[in-house]
Scaffold this motif. Structure first.
Motif, short mmCIF file in Angstrom:
data_model
loop_
_atom_site.label_atom_id
_atom_site.label_comp_id
_atom_site.label_asym_id
_atom_site.label_seq_id
_atom_site.Cartn_x
_atom_site.Cartn_y
_atom_site.Cartn_z
N LEU A 1 -4.93 10.12 -7.27
CA LEU A 1 -4.34 11.18 -8.07
C LEU A 1 -3.77 10.56 -9.34
CD1 LEU A 1 -2.32 12.91 -5.21
CD2 LEU A 1 -4.67 13.39 -5.90
N CYS A 2 -3.66 11.35 -10.39
CA CYS A 2 -3.11 10.80 -11.63
C CYS A 2 -2.49 11.89 -12.48
CB CYS A 2 -4.19 10.06 -12.42
SG CYS A 2 -5.30 11.14 -13.33
N ILE A 3 -1.65 11.47 -13.42
CA ILE A 3 -1.10 12.32 -14.47
C ILE A 3 -1.53 11.71 -15.80
CG2 ILE A 3 0.98 13.07 -15.67
CD1 ILE A 3 2.40 13.29 -13.10
N SER B 1 0.84 -1.19 0.00
CA SER B 1 0.00 0.00 0.00
C SER B 1 0.88 1.24 0.00
CB SER B 1 -0.90 0.01 1.23
OG SER B 1 -1.78 -1.09 1.18
N SER B 2 0.34 2.32 -0.58
CA SER B 2 1.15 3.51 -0.78
C SER B 2 1.01 4.47 0.39
CB SER B 2 0.72 4.20 -2.07
OG SER B 2 1.33 5.45 -2.18
N LEU B 3 2.11 4.89 0.97
CA LEU B 3 2.12 6.02 1.90
C LEU B 3 3.37 6.82 1.63
CD1 LEU B 3 0.82 7.57 4.15
CD2 LEU B 3 2.19 6.29 5.77
N ALA B 4 3.25 7.80 0.76
CA ALA B 4 4.42 8.59 0.38
C ALA B 4 4.91 9.43 1.54
CB ALA B 4 4.07 9.48 -0.80
N GLU B 5 4.11 9.58 2.62
CA GLU B 5 4.54 10.37 3.79
C GLU B 5 5.85 9.84 4.35
OE1 GLU B 5 2.65 11.79 8.06
OE2 GLU B 5 1.56 10.45 6.73
N LEU B 6 6.05 8.52 4.27
CA LEU B 6 7.29 7.94 4.78
C LEU B 6 8.50 8.48 4.02
CD1 LEU B 6 6.38 4.19 5.30
CD2 LEU B 6 6.98 5.84 7.06
N ALA B 7 8.30 8.74 2.74
CA ALA B 7 9.43 9.11 1.90
C ALA B 7 9.83 10.57 2.02
CB ALA B 7 9.11 8.79 0.45
N PHE B 8 8.90 11.43 2.43
CA PHE B 8 9.16 12.85 2.27
C PHE B 8 9.21 13.65 3.57
CE2 PHE B 8 6.28 11.20 -1.05
CZ PHE B 8 7.28 10.86 -1.93
N GLY B 9 8.91 13.02 4.71
CA GLY B 9 8.97 13.77 5.96
C GLY B 9 7.88 14.82 6.06
N MET B 10 8.08 15.84 6.87
CA MET B 10 7.05 16.85 7.11
C MET B 10 7.38 18.13 6.35
SD MET B 10 5.19 15.07 9.01
CE MET B 10 4.02 16.31 9.57
N GLY B 11 6.32 18.89 6.03
CA GLY B 11 6.50 20.19 5.40
C GLY B 11 6.53 20.09 3.89
N ILE C 1 1.40 3.65 -9.00
CA ILE C 1 2.47 3.69 -8.01
C ILE C 1 1.93 3.11 -6.71
CG2 ILE C 1 4.02 5.17 -6.68
CD1 ILE C 1 3.99 7.13 -9.01
N LEU C 2 2.58 2.06 -6.20
CA LEU C 2 2.13 1.37 -5.00
C LEU C 2 2.86 1.84 -3.75
CD1 LEU C 2 1.91 -2.25 -6.44
CD2 LEU C 2 0.07 -0.57 -6.24
N SER C 3 4.14 2.13 -3.89
CA SER C 3 4.88 2.55 -2.70
C SER C 3 6.13 3.31 -3.11
CB SER C 3 5.29 1.34 -1.84
OG SER C 3 6.26 0.58 -2.53
N ARG D 1 3.07 3.27 -23.55
CA ARG D 1 1.88 3.91 -24.09
C ARG D 1 0.74 3.86 -23.09
NH1 ARG D 1 3.11 7.31 -27.48
NH2 ARG D 1 0.98 7.29 -28.29
N ALA D 2 1.06 4.03 -21.81
CA ALA D 2 0.03 4.05 -20.77
C ALA D 2 -0.80 5.31 -20.88
CB ALA D 2 0.67 3.96 -19.38
N GLN D 3 -2.05 5.20 -20.49
CA GLN D 3 -2.94 6.36 -20.54
C GLN D 3 -2.60 7.35 -19.44
OE1 GLN D 3 -7.21 6.14 -19.27
NE2 GLN D 3 -7.61 6.54 -21.44
N CYS D 4 -2.21 6.85 -18.27
CA CYS D 4 -1.90 7.74 -17.16
C CYS D 4 -1.07 7.01 -16.11
CB CYS D 4 -3.18 8.29 -16.52
SG CYS D 4 -4.21 7.01 -15.74
N VAL D 5 -0.55 7.79 -15.16
CA VAL D 5 0.11 7.26 -13.96
C VAL D 5 -0.77 7.60 -12.78
CG1 VAL D 5 2.17 7.31 -12.51
CG2 VAL D 5 2.38 7.62 -14.98
N GLU D 6 -1.09 6.61 -11.94
CA GLU D 6 -1.98 6.82 -10.80
C GLU D 6 -1.26 6.55 -9.49
OE1 GLU D 6 -5.51 4.52 -10.86
OE2 GLU D 6 -6.47 5.68 -12.46
N VAL D 7 -1.76 7.16 -8.44
CA VAL D 7 -1.30 6.87 -7.09
C VAL D 7 -2.46 7.13 -6.13
CG1 VAL D 7 -0.42 9.21 -6.68
CG2 VAL D 7 0.51 7.30 -5.37
N GLU D 8 -2.54 6.36 -5.06
CA GLU D 8 -3.56 6.58 -4.04
C GLU D 8 -2.88 6.90 -2.73
OE1 GLU D 8 -6.18 3.30 -3.96
OE2 GLU D 8 -7.21 3.86 -5.81
N VAL D 9 -3.34 7.96 -2.10
CA VAL D 9 -2.71 8.46 -0.89
C VAL D 9 -3.79 8.67 0.17
CG1 VAL D 9 -1.24 10.28 0.07
CG2 VAL D 9 -1.02 9.66 -2.34
#
Length: 639
Positions: free
Chosen positions: A634-636, A23-33, A560-562, A590-598
């Motif tokens: 979220l997606c691009i 499961s995705s939690l980008a908070e671990l990667a980026f810290g606070m702020g 994006i999973l993690s 040739r993907a339509q988009c990149v997704e992530v769930e937060v």
């Protein structure tokens, strides 16, 4: 502080199970702020981070990276949560069951883990997972994981572009029968035939679309050529002694019929019709140009039958005659030069073929333009030839450039675009093999797309479809997927024996390739049986029934999973580099988009992905609910 969690995560779940994901939690990667990571890295004068793609993770490396994290944060990365969805039991394997039993023995208060997910999940089909080890200064600083998913296409209105009907008794709707796209690609058989009948006798030999001006393909081509042939026979029966003008018009129609028979692999019938037309036109006033066209097309029939010497004689004669009549830069002269190069290549005279292709491509780009269909045809064939000459990187680059133009001009489902995808898959596989690297997933995926597209448009027994299946088998073999490679090569061989015959060079080529695959991997008995069957003109055994593809292929999405970066390496652009890598991979596929769930409470992660260009995604009605905790998708969107 979390030995149980680490036991569950490493190493079994990440090294042995293809279906587990994090499961995705980008908070671990980026810290606070909130911070612009790219700007921060540049300001600190740090080198651009290195992102290394690995096929498998090291459990001990990941364990050391996660050792200092708080247990409540590590829970977000628990692979058994699998995005908070209820999971099916079918995919549990022995090693994971034993791991779960060991976990229960260590921690009596632990909740029994749910079963693992099946291959199809989240309203899509899992094609592959992409694992990243994020390196900085030669050491592991983090990791990440993404999934490549094929989603079902959105339901769209399917109505005939002429009558606007979508159903009814005897209603037969055709799709992708020319270069038209969008709603114009739908055309019912009734309207197709009525529109063709309305053209009048003088224009019936032209079997092209009046909207995009490209030849009809697939079932539309078959229906029109069949009707045209019936009309010619009816005219001959009604008036056995036609006037010169009527005879000339009949020959034009017969040439059109013979051309379609050649494209549908009815080579003997096509050759007889061409020879009949040549005999009549040679003494007919005003028939010189049509005679040259018939000779030129007869060369292609002989080429398809493997008679390269005879094909070259006719092709050279047509090329010289067109040049003398119309000039060296006329469209017909250039078409004859292109086909002469193609026959050279298949006859093994590759240096001559290269010189001819390069000269023709240069003139076509100057006279017709770089985006013209004929220019693109020559570009595709030259790219394929470069790969066969050992210049895989150069051939791949040319084919990628051609494919971009092809999609703009013809669309991705047109037969010429499918041929480009097929050749591009071969080029990618050949380049990886030359460089001693694993064959990328993209090569297999492109080969599958080309094959399925041909199955839908021209059928399973067309020679181009069979060649696509042969090439898919070769790419699968280079990828190490030997069982699937053997299955596809057997199906291709069975089809070529049926369509071309046992003695055709292309049939023997597939036989040789399959035999080599079996012998290389220790199946000498199978190889011996294969040769014995072929020598006795017996159909190859063990060829499974071909499965029809879906009517629509669907769209590819990279999820994006993690993302995880160790505490000492955060705010240095490492996570942004991983996201950039995934975006590049998505565009390549040739993907339509990149997704992530937060999670909604992870404000830092939401801000990070927003800074990377992600926006709130539209959630389809068929998408399963996320479940607790609530997440934002979220997606691009990719162009």
């Amino acid at each position: 502080q979390s030995p149980i969690w680490l036991k569950r995560l490493c190493p079994a779940s990440l090294e042995t199970c293809d279906l587990l994901h994090i499961s995705s939690l980008a908070e671990l990667a980026f810290g606070m702020g909130e911070v612009d990571l790219q700007t921060q890295a540049a300001a600190d004068g740090q080198a651009e981070p290195e992102v290394e793609v690995q096929r498998a993770w090291s459990g001990s490396t990941i364990e050391s990276l996660l050792q200092g994290e708080a247990p409540e944060l590590l829970d977000w990365l628990d692979p058994l949560q699998a995005w908070g969805r209820p999971l099916a039991a079918e995919a549990v394997d022995v090693e994971e069951v034993e791991s779960a039993a060991a976990l229960q023995a260590v921690d009596s208060d632990a909740v029994p883990p749910p079963p693992l997910p099946p291959p199809r999940w989240r309203a899509g089909e899992l094609l592959r997972r992409v694992r990243l080890t994020i390196a900085r200064g030669g050491r592991a600083a983090g990791f990440g994981e993404a999934a490549v998913v094929r989603r079902e296409p959105e339901v769209e209105s399917r109505a005939c572009r002429i009558c606007m009907e979508d159903d009814g008794p005897g209603f037969d709707l055709l799709t992708n029968v020319c270069a038209c796209r969008g709603s114009l690609r739908f055309l019912c058989t009734s309207c197709l035939l009525k529109a063709w009948e309305a053209r009048g006798e003088d224009n019936k030999a032209d079997l092209s679309c009046r909207v995009c001006y490209q030849p009809f393909v697939g079932r539309a081509q078959e229906l029109l050529s069949k009707q045209l042939r019936a009309d010619v026979k009816e005219q001959e029966a009604a008036k056995p002694q036609p006037s010169s003008e009527e005879e000339l018009n009949r020959c034009k129609q017969k040439i059109a019929v013979a051309t379609k028979l050649w494209q549908q692999c009815s080579y003997t019938e096509a050759a007889l019709l061409f020879e009949e037309c040549i005999a009549k036109l040679s003494d007919m006033c005003g028939g010189r140009n049509f005679e040259l066209t018939a000779r030129h097309n007869l060369a292609l029939v002989l080429h398809a039958q493997g008679q390269h010497e005879g094909a070259l004689i006719h092709a050279r004669a047509a090329h010289a005659a067109f040049g003398e009549t119309f000039g060296a830069e006329h469209a017909l002269t250039l078409k004859a030069a292109h086909n002469e190069a193609m026959i050279f290549a298949d006859a093994g005279q590759k240096p001559e073929a290269r010189a001819c292709y390069e000269a023709t491509l240069g003139i076509r780009r100057r006279v017709l333009g770089a985006q013209h269909v004929d220019t693109l045809k020559t570009s595709v064939n030259l790219g394929q030839l470069l790969v066969s000459l050992g210049e895989a990187e150069k051939g791949e680059q040319l084919l990628r450039e051609t494919m971009l133009s092809m999609e703009r001009v013809l669309g991705r489902q047109h037969p010429l675009a499918l041929l480009t995808l097929q050749n591009l898959s071969i080029a990618i596989s050949a380049r990886a093999t030359q460089e001693g690297k694993p064959v990328p997933f993209e090569a297999v995926e492109l080969a599958r797309e080309a094959l399925e597209g041909r199955q839908r448009t021209i059928g399973d027994d067309n020679i181009e479809t069979l060649e696509g299946r042969r090439d898919l088998g070769n790419v699968l073999a280079a990828s190490g997927k030997l069982d699937e490679a053997e299955e596809n090569l057997r199906q291709a061989l069975a089809g070529m024996e049926r369509v071309l015959g046992f003695g055709h060079p292309k049939t023997k080529e597939v036989l040789s390739r399959l035999r080599s695959l079996l012998e290389t991997h220790g199946d000498a008995d199978k190889a011996k049986l294969l040769v014995e069957e072929h020598s006795q003109s017996q159909a190859v055994s063990g060829a499974k029934e071909v499965i029809a593809p879906k009517s629509e292929r669907g769209v590819i999405v990279l999820v994006i999973l993690s993302v995880f970066v160790a505490a000492d390496d955060r705010r240095c652009g490492l996570a942004r580099a991983a996201v950039a890598h995934w975006k590049a991979l998505a565009q390549e596929l040739r993907a339509q988009c990149v997704e992530v769930e937060v999670p909604e409470e992870a404000s830092d992660a939401l801000a990070f992905f927003a800074a990377c260009g992600f926006r709130e995604a539209k959630v389809a009605a068929a998408t399963p609910p996320l479940g607790p905790p609530r997440r934002r998708r979220l997606c691009i969107e990719l162009g």
